[in-house]
Design an enzyme around this catalytic site. Sequence first.
Site, mmCIF file in Angstrom:
data_model
loop_
_atom_site.group_PDB
_atom_site.id
_atom_site.type_symbol
_atom_site.label_atom_id
_atom_site.label_comp_id
_atom_site.label_asym_id
_atom_site.label_seq_id
_atom_site.Cartn_x
_atom_site.Cartn_y
_atom_site.Cartn_z
ATOM 1 N N ALA A 72 13.016 -20.210 20.625
ATOM 2 C CA ALA A 72 11.822 -19.417 20.937
ATOM 3 C C ALA A 72 10.782 -19.596 19.839
ATOM 4 C CB ALA A 72 12.182 -17.952 21.086
ATOM 5 N N ASN A 140 12.465 -6.551 18.416
ATOM 6 C CA ASN A 140 13.822 -6.937 18.012
ATOM 7 C C ASN A 140 14.449 -5.966 17.026
ATOM 8 O OD1 ASN A 140 11.589 -8.333 16.589
ATOM 9 N ND2 ASN A 140 13.202 -8.906 15.143
ATOM 10 N N HIS A 187 19.827 -17.796 23.413
ATOM 11 C CA HIS A 187 20.925 -17.113 22.738
ATOM 12 C C HIS A 187 20.764 -15.599 22.638
ATOM 13 C CE1 HIS A 187 19.461 -16.404 18.459
ATOM 14 N NE2 HIS A 187 18.549 -17.263 18.846
ATOM 15 N N THR A 223 14.784 -36.069 23.488
ATOM 16 C CA THR A 223 15.780 -36.039 24.561
ATOM 17 C C THR A 223 16.318 -34.624 24.735
ATOM 18 O OG1 THR A 223 16.397 -38.291 24.004
ATOM 19 C CG2 THR A 223 17.989 -37.030 25.305
ATOM 20 N N CYS A 305 16.690 -10.875 10.437
ATOM 21 C CA CYS A 305 15.893 -11.920 9.774
ATOM 22 C C CYS A 305 15.475 -11.475 8.375
ATOM 23 C CB CYS A 305 14.641 -12.230 10.581
ATOM 24 S SG CYS A 305 15.018 -12.619 12.271
HETATM 25 N N1 PLP Z 1 11.176 -13.366 18.779
HETATM 26 C C1 PLP Z 1 12.034 -12.329 18.711
HETATM 27 C C2 PLP Z 1 11.586 -10.987 19.168
HETATM 28 C C3 PLP Z 1 13.320 -12.523 18.201
HETATM 29 O O1 PLP Z 1 14.162 -11.502 18.134
HETATM 30 C C4 PLP Z 1 13.687 -13.817 17.763
HETATM 31 C C5 PLP Z 1 15.016 -14.042 17.146
HETATM 32 O O2 PLP Z 1 15.492 -13.227 16.364
HETATM 33 C C6 PLP Z 1 12.780 -14.857 17.891
HETATM 34 C C7 PLP Z 1 11.528 -14.602 18.390
HETATM 35 C C8 PLP Z 1 13.138 -16.265 17.494
HETATM 36 O O3 PLP Z 1 14.048 -16.796 18.433
HETATM 37 P P1 PLP Z 1 14.829 -18.163 18.151
HETATM 38 O O4 PLP Z 1 16.051 -17.776 17.407
HETATM 39 O O5 PLP Z 1 15.168 -18.736 19.500
HETATM 40 O O6 PLP Z 1 13.914 -19.036 17.396
#
Ligand code: PLP
Length: 359
Positions: A72, A140, A187, A223, A305
């Site tokens: 993401a 998150n 994930h 790929t 994070c």
């Molecule tokens: N955005 C939010 C709200 C998230 O919780 C996260 C992952 O913790 C991300 C973006 C980033 O996702 P990815 O781990 O697929 O890069």
Amino acid sequence: MIYLDYQATTPLAPEAREEMLRWLDGPDGPGFANPHSSHRPGRAAAAAVEVAREQVASLLPPGGRVIFTGSATEAINLAIIGSGAKRLAVSAVEHAAVLDTARQVQRGPWVLPVGSDGVVDPAEPIPPATQLVAVMQVNNEIGTIQPVEALASAARSVGALFLCDAVQGAGKLEAPAGADMIALSAHKLYGPKGIGALWVRDGIALAPLIHGGGQEQGLRSGTLSPALCAGFGKAAEIAASRMEADAVHVETLWQAARARLARWTLNGSERQRWHGNLNLRLNGLDVARLMSDLRDIAFSAGSACASGSGRPSHVLTALGLGSDQAKSSVRLGFGRYTRQKDIEGACARIDAAAAAQGV
Ligand code: PLP
């Protein structure tokens, strides 16, 4: 081990794992082929990728296309940088993937504040020259659900594109309406790590960040992994079909956890929230000590994070919490595979361990 960190990542759904294995076969099975090759096994792998694309699209609004990315974070980079927008507005509680990318493009992007409930007021002014607004669907760290439809129309009224980071909401809530771009991560919805997607409304042109073979309609060369795509697709299909059942299960877990942690203070709105996220604080709590006392319970101090950085979470401080309050907060995340007896046992032990600290 009791796993209570569903916002950091979710367990892989067994059905998604099963689907992935078919595309990992080698050297005699056909599954390992390059989906961009024109021979038969290549075409079979390409067909699996397209099935997965449709399955992921089923979580998203009609009238757009799904571009697979490596995460993401990459999808968000593609949306923000690839749009070419230079004047941005972002909410104060966005994930670092949005905040840091926005800061790369513009030294001081406009920040939409949140109230003490962690929710952006859609009446917040957006500067007239703004070209892109980014507000997430579900936070998150605290699980608050943003009024994305109203924010998307506010963005449209100033002529800006609206990007929604739906990483924590996808597969749990209906797709955010009115967005121009939506970022997802496999994930976080019981799929594999290493794959994300950007949904782009038809008619919106983006410039690629990654150049090469021109895969993904020229927007993301490289790929594709059929196994990752197939796992993502299967996870999306299951999430769509179980959305209500998953929400009912999460609500039962939420009630059980809240009852056992009744003396703790909830961070962020209770009502406008995904109930698989319980972010709580207890004044004076030493979270590092709590985590070390309870090593067989996997939970997080603030955001996964930011934890370990020593800095108070930018989300909790955006709610108006002081640094001490933010640092005395924990996040319990649960979902489809959490058993009620596990969350009850974990919450009772967390509360007892806090009490043993004298708080
Ligand atoms: N955005 C939010 C709200 C998230 O919780 C996260 C992952 O913790 C991300 C973006 C980033 O996702 P990815 O781990 O697929 O890069």
